[in-house]
Scaffold this active site. Structure first.
Site, PDB file in Angstrom:
ATOM      1  CB  SER A   1      -9.196   0.702  -0.824  1.00 34.57           C
ATOM      2  OG  SER A   1      -8.463   0.878  -1.985  1.00 34.57           O
TER       3      SER A   1
ATOM      4  CG  ASP B   1      -2.271   0.614   0.977  1.00 29.92           C
ATOM      5  OD1 ASP B   1      -2.260   1.825   0.697  1.00 29.92           O
ATOM      6  OD2 ASP B   1      -3.317  -0.053   1.052  1.00 29.92           O
TER       7      ASP B   1
ATOM      8  CG  HIS C   1      -5.195   3.753   0.434  1.00 25.60           C
ATOM      9  ND1 HIS C   1      -4.733   2.468   0.253  1.00 25.60           N
ATOM     10  CD2 HIS C   1      -6.420   3.791  -0.125  1.00 25.60           C
ATOM     11  CE1 HIS C   1      -5.657   1.772  -0.398  1.00 25.60           C
ATOM     12  NE2 HIS C   1      -6.685   2.545  -0.632  1.00 25.60           N
TER      13      HIS C   1
END
Ligand SMILES: *[C@@H]1O[C@H](CO)[C@@H](O)[C@H](O)[C@H]1NC(C)=O
Ligand SMILES: *[C@@H]1O[C@H](CO)[C@@H](O)[C@H](O)[C@H]1NC(C)=O
Ligand SMILES: *[C@@H]1O[C@H](CO)[C@@H](O)[C@H](O)[C@H]1NC(C)=O
Ligand SMILES: *[C@@H]1O[C@H](CO)[C@@H](O)[C@H](O)[C@H]1NC(C)=O
Ligand SMILES: *[C@@H]1O[C@H](CO)[C@@H](O)[C@H](O)[C@H]1NC(C)=O
Length: 787
Positions: free
Chosen positions: A547, A143, A220
Site C-alpha cells: 500500500s 483509498d 490509510h
C-alpha cells in the site's frame, strides 16, 4: 513465429464458462457491458434499467434493486439480484460478464482484525526529484479518503489554477465542508458507499468514528495521498523518529480523492467501479489504488480493478496498483493485468536501532520506535504464558507489571501483533520479540516492543535461563534514527511474488518501491496504531505494506506525466521498468527478504524504482490496441466481445488467432516465457524518446541458465526518419527440464541510456513424461503437474 500453447486453452475455457453458484438470496452483482456505446449518460442509464427490468416482474423492483449505473467511461451497472437473475443477465447477448461484487482489502501489513482493531502506517519522502514537481497533473487516489487539514494538503506556493477541463467535484458530507477542505491542492473529493452498505450493513457512522463523507477515518488514505503528492512540509517526524522534510513524489500535482474503502479496510467492488467510472470522466491523469484480493484471481473481466483500469488505460490514464502483502511464497501476486502497473515493496536505507543492556554488561541491538528509557526485569514468556506461547489464549492471568517479556515468534508460532496484545493485557512494561531477521521490520507498537534476531534472542534466552531467579535487570534505551544503512534496498518479505497465477507470460510485479517503515501524514484524531488502547496523537506515522510502495510509483508517474504529457500509460510503465535497478547500494544484487537470497524478477519485477532515470529512458516499449487484442483473445474473449471493449481505430483488425498463443509477444518491457518447449522467437518494438539527434543502440544479453538467447539485429539505429525499430529474440532451450524458472536480461545501450528488460524463462522440454503419466491415468506427481 510463436509456438502453440495448449496449456492456455484450459484457462480460456475456464473463463468462458465461469458461473456463479446458485443461491436464492440477493447479492450485489456487477453487470459489465463493455465500452459505452451511448453518448448520453441519461440514455445509457435508461438502457441499464431496461435490461435489469427484464429480470423483474415490475419496473419499480428493478429501479429499487439498481445500485449504480456506470455510464460515463464504460457501460455497466450493479444491482441487488439473486443468482437466477444474474444468470439470466449473463446469458444476454449484450452482456460481457456478470459477477458478484467482492470485498477487496487494503494492502497494509498489519492486521488487528482479530481484536476488531486495524492499522495502517505512513509514508516517506525518498524521491527527491528536482526536474519537475508534478505540475498540471491530477492524481486520482482511491483509498479511505483524506484528512484535508493535514499540512501535506496545503497549497504549495505557485500552484497552477485548476484546469477548466476538470469535471471533478468536492462533495460535502459528514465533517467535510468543501469550502474549507478543498483548495488548489485538493481539487476533488468524492465517496462511494452504496455497495459497501448493501454488502456489510449500514455504516453506523454515529457509533464508530466513520464519516459519511470523503473524510478519512482510517489513516490509510491520508498516508498514501501524502506519499504520492504531499506538499512540502519543513519538519515531520513520528515522536522524533525519521525527522526531516516531508514531501510527496509530486508535491505540486493536484489531488482528487475517491473514497472507496472504509475504516475497517474493506472496499466494495461495486463502489470501486463507480469511482473508476467517475474518475475517468472527471479527467484524472492517473489513478493510484492500494487494494486487492489474493488468489484465486478471477479472469480480467470479472474484476473491478481490471475492468476499471482497462478503460482508464484506453483514455490515457495510468493506473498503479499494489502487488499485495501475501509474500514471500511464489504466485500470490495480485492486480496482474498488463494494462496496469503492479508495485512490490522494499526497504529503504533507514534503521531505528535500539540498545538493550542486561545487568549492566551484556549489550544487544534491536529495532523499535521506543521513546523512553525502560528499566525493568526481563522475564521469560513461560512465567506469563503457558508453553511460553505469547498470545492471549495462553495467558496465565499473571500480571507483568514492571516486567519486559521475552517472546519468540517460533513458540506457537505467534505473530508480533498477537504478542503485543498479550503483553499489553498482562500489563507488561515492554516486549522483546525474537524472530527471523528476514521477517522483521520496525513498526508502530501498542506497547514498547523491540525486535531482535534469533542469534541475539538465543543469547538473551540462555542468559536468562542460567539466572537462578528466572529474571534479570534489563535497560532499554530510546531508539535512534540511522540512515545510509546497508544492504538497501531489500525486497520486503511480505511483498507478493510472481509468477502471475492467471497470465504467467506477463511478469508481475512490474517494479518495486519503498514500502517498509514509511513516514507520511496521519489524521491526528486516529491513534498511530489505530487502537483504542493507544492514546497518542500524531500528524505523521510510519506504515508498511505494498500500500505504501504503490503511491511512491504513483508520485513518479505524476512527474512523468507532467514532463511527457503525450506518453501513453504503456510508455510510462516502460520508462519506469527499463530504468529500474536490480543492484543495491553496494552494487550487489538486491536481496529478497524472507529468504535473504538474491532477488529474482518474481520478487522485484524489472527492479527498483529509479525516478531520475525514468524521466529520460531513451527508448520505450509502447503498446496499442493490437497488443491488447492479442492478449484479450488469449484470455478467452470472443471477437464480438473485443469489439465492444476496445476502442478501435478505423482499420484495426480484430482477428483472434485460431490457437491461443503466448502472451510473451505482447510488447511488454519485460520478457517472460512460462512454458518454453522448443526454440521460439518473439518480437519487441522500441521507440526513440531521447532528445539526442541520432542514436545507435547496442544489445547486450545475459542468457538464462540452460537457454540460448540471441537477439537480431544487435544494433538499432534511430534517426529523424525512423523513430521505431523492432528486434527479435530467439530462445533456444539447451536442457531437459520439467519446469524451472531461470533469469537473464537484454540491455540496449547507446552509451548514455540503459534500457534493461529482465528475461524470465521456464524450460519445459521434458513434458512427455507428464503426458505418459496422464494417459495411464495415474495421479499426477506434484512436481510434474506443477511444471
Ligand atoms: C429470483 O428473483 C426472481 C424475481 O424476483 C424470482 O422470480 C425468482 O424465483 C428468484 N430466484 C431464486 C432462486 O430465489
Ligand atoms: C452496523 O451495526 C449493525 C448492528 O449493530 C451491524 O449488524 C452491522 O454489521 C454494522 N455495520 C457495519 C458496516 O459495521
Ligand atoms: C483468566 O481470567 C479470566 C477472567 O478474567 C478467566 O475467564 C480465565 O479462565 C482465566 N484464565 C486462567 C488460565 O486462569
Ligand atoms: C524458573 O523457571 C523454571 C521453568 O520455567 C521453573 O521450573 C522454576 O521454578 C523457575 N524458578 C524460579 C525461581 O522462579
Ligand atoms: C528521438 O525522439 C525525440 C522526440 O521524441 C526527438 O527529439 C529526437 O530527435 C529523436 N532522435 C532521433 C535519433 O531520432
Amino acid at each position: 513465429m510463436t509456438s502453440g500453447y495448449h496449456s492456455f486453452l484450459g484457462l480460456a475455457f475456464m473463463s468462458l464458462c465461469y458461473i456463479q453458484l446458485v443461491s436464492s438470496t440477493s447479492d450485489v452483482y456487477i453487470v459489465y457491458l463493455g465500452l459505452k456505446d451511448v453518448q448520453d449518460p441519461i440514455l445509457t442509464s435508461d438502457y441499464h434499467l431496461d435490461l435489469l427490468s427484464g429480470v423483474f416482474q415490475r419496473k419499480e423492483d428493478a429501479t429499487r434493486s439498481m445500485v449504480y449505473s456506470y455510464k460515463h467511461s464504460f457501460s455497466g451497472f450493479s444491482a441487488k439480484i439473486n443468482s437466477t437473475q444474474a444468470a439470466t443477465l449473463a446469458g444476454m447477448e449484450q452482456v460481457i460478464s456478470v459477477f458478484k461484487s467482492r470485498t477487496l482489502r487494503l494492502h497494509t501489513t498489519r492486521s488487528w482484525d482479530f481484536m476488531g482493531l486495524n492499522l495502517n502506517p505512513t509514508a516517506d519522502n525518498s524521491n527527491p526529484l528536482q526536474l519537475t514537481h508534478g505540475d498540471n497533473t491530477i492524481v486520482g487516489l482511491f483509498d479511505t479518503g483524506i484528512w484535508p487539514e493535514s499540512k501535506s494538503f496545503h497549497e504549495e506556493p505557485n500552484m497552477h489554477p485548476i484546469p477548466r477541463t476538470w469535471k471533478g467535484k468536492c462533495v460535502s458530507g459528514q465533517n467535510f465542508n468543501p469550502k474549507t477542505a478543498c483548495n488548489l491542492k485538493l481539487v476533488g473529493a468524492r465517496y462511494y458507499l452504496k455497495g459497501y452498505e448493501l454488502e456489510h450493513g449500514p455504516l453506523n457512522a454515529s457509533e464508530t468514528s466513520e464519516y459519511r463523507s470523503p473524510r478519512d477515518a482510517n489513516g490509510h488514505g491520508t498516508h498514501t495521498a501524502s506519499t504520492a503528492v504531499g506538499s512540502t512540509v519543513k519538519t515531520a517526524s513520528f515522536f522524533g523518529f525519521g525527522q526531516g522534510m516531508a514531501r510527496g513524489g509530486a508535491p505540486r500535482a493536484w489531488l482528487a480523492v475517491y473514497k472507496v474503502c472504509w475504516g475497517d479496510g474493506r472496499c466494495s467492488e461495486a463502489d470501486i467501479l463507480a469511482a473508476f467510472d467517475e474518475a475517468i470522466n472527471d479527467g484524472v491523469n492517473l489513478i493510484s489504488a492500494s487494494f486487492g484480493l489474493p488468489p484465486p484471481l478471477l479472469p480480467f473481466y470479472y474484476s473491478s480493478n481490471d475492468i476499471g483500469s482497462f478503460h482508464a488505460m484506453e483514455k490515457g490514464i495510468s493506473v498503479i496498483f499494489s502487488a499485495g502483502n501475501s509474500g514471500p511464497n511464489p504466485s500470490l501476486v495480485q492486480n496482474v493485468a498488463p494494462w496496469s502497473t503492479c508495485v512490490g515493496a522494499s526497504s529503504i536505507d533507514r534503521n531505528f536501532p535500539t540498545r538493550i543492556v542486561l545487568d549492566n554488561c551484556l549489550s544487544f541491538l534491536g529495532e523499535s520506535f521506543n521513546t523512553k528509557h525502560i528499566d525493568a526485569n526481563l522475564v521469560g514468556a513461560r512465567r506469563y504464558f503457558r508453553g511460553g506461547i505469547c498470545n492471549m489464549d495462553m495467558w496465565r492471568n499473571r500480571s507483568a507489571v514492571g516486567a519486559v517479556i521475552l517472546c519468540f515468534s517460533t513458540q506457537g508460532p505467534v505473530a508480533i501483533e498477537d504478542a503485543e496484545v498479550a503483553a499489553w493485557i498482562a500489563n507488561a512494561a515492554g516486549l522483546i520479540f525474537v524472530d527471523s531477521p528476514t521477517r522483521q521490520y520496525v513498526d508502530v507498537d501498542i506497547i514498547p516492543t523491540i525486535r531482535i534476531d534469533m542469534i541475539q534472542g538465543s543469547k538473551l534466552y540462555s542468559y536468562l535461563s542460567q539466572s537462578i531467579t528466572n529474571h534479570t535487570k534489563v535497560r532499554i534505551f530510546p531508539s535512534k534514527t540511522v540512515i545510509k544503512q546497508s544492504p538497501a534496498p531489500v525486497v520486503a518479505d511480505f511483498s507478493s511474488r510472481g509468477p502471475s497465477a492467471i497470465s504467467p507470460d506477463i511478469l508481475k510485479p512490474d517494479i518495486s518501491a519503498p514500502g517498509i517503515s514509511i513516514l507520511a501524514a496521519w489524521p491526528p484524531g486516529i491513534s498511530p496504531t489505530r487502537t483504542d488502547v493507544d492514546q497518542r496523537s500524531t500528524e505523521w506515522n510510519f506504515q508498511s505494506g505494498t500500500s505504501m510502495s504503490c503511491p511512491h510509483v504513483s508520485g513518479v508517474v505524476a512527474l512523468l506525466k507532467s514532463a511527457h504529457p503525450d506518453w501513453s500509460p504503456a510508455a510510462i510503465k516502460s520508462a519506469l521498468m527499463t530504468t529500474a535497478y536490480n543492484k543495491d547500494k553496494n552494487y550487489d544484487t538486491i536481496l529478497s527478504g524472507g529468504t535473504n537470497e538474491e532477488s529474482s524478477p518474481f520478487d522485484i519485477g524489472a527492479g527498483h524504482l529509479n525516478p531520475l532515470k525514468a524521466m529520460d529512458p531513451g527508448l520505450v516499449y509502447d503498446m496499442n490496441a493490437d497488443d491488447y487484442i492479442l492478449f484479450l483473445c488469449n484470455n478467452g474473449y470472443t471477437k464480438d466481445q473485443i469489439k465492444r471493449i476496445v476502442s478501435l481505430h478505423p482499420g484495426t483488425n480484430v482477428n483472434c488467432p485460431q490457437e491461443h498463443t503466448t502472451n510473451a509477444n505482447l510488447n511488454y518491457p519485460s520478457i517472460t516465457v512460462s512454458n518454453l518447449q522448443s526454440t521460439m522467437t518473439i518480437k519487441r518494438t522500441v521507440r526513440n524518446v531521447s532528445y539526442k539527434k541520432t542514436s545507435i543502440y547496442f544489445a547486450s544479453i545475459v542468457s538464462p541458465h540452460g537457454v540460448e538467447v540471441t537477439v537480431w539485429p544487435r544494433i538499432l539505429f534511430f534517426s529523424y526518419f525512423s523513430d521505431e525499430s523492432s528486434y527479435y529474440v530467439t530462445l533456444k532451450p539447451q536442457k531437459l527440464s520439467q519446469g524451472r524458472y531461470d533469469y537473464g536480461e537484454i540491455v540496449w545501450s547507446d552509451g548514455f541510456h540503459t534500457v534493461r528488460s529482465p528475461v524470465v524463462v521456464c524450460v519445459n522440454t521434458a513434458t512427455d513424461l507428464a503426458f505418459a503419466i496422464d494417459e495411464s491415468s495415474q495421479p499426477l506427481d506434484q512436481s510434474v503437474a506443477g511444471a
